[in-house]
Design a protein around this motif. Sequence first.
Motif: not given
Length: 126
Positions: A79-80, A82-84, A86-90
């Motif tokens: 989960t960590e 995936e969230s990182s 997602t943040n990186k791709s954003t």
Amino acid sequence: MKMQWALIAGLVFALLTGIFAVINVDSVQVNLLFNTVQIPLILLILGCTLIGGIIVGSYGIYRQYRLQRENKQLKLRVTELESSATNKSTLDSFKSMDSLDSNESDSLLENDSIQSQRKGNPTGTL
């Protein structure tokens, strides 16, 4: 399927142990370090089998608990990550949008300078 075979093997082992215990009903002398006791062999066999089952069952429960705890930790880590990601791709998409905007403004400036040179302005300024 593996669980069914384990259950069948356990039942066969229990049946064989029961038959073996019933055949051996004579009394035996057991030395308990501090005392000597006369007990029927059937009780000794069934008691030792019970103690062994408890030990194996306890180890199985401990192993199951450890695997569940490790599974929870790995799920949290996923989960960590995936969230990182997602943040990186954003952030990457924002950076790419910024680079596109700067490239568009550079191309607009080049077009303006080319058009101004065509109009006879040698400096390329408007």
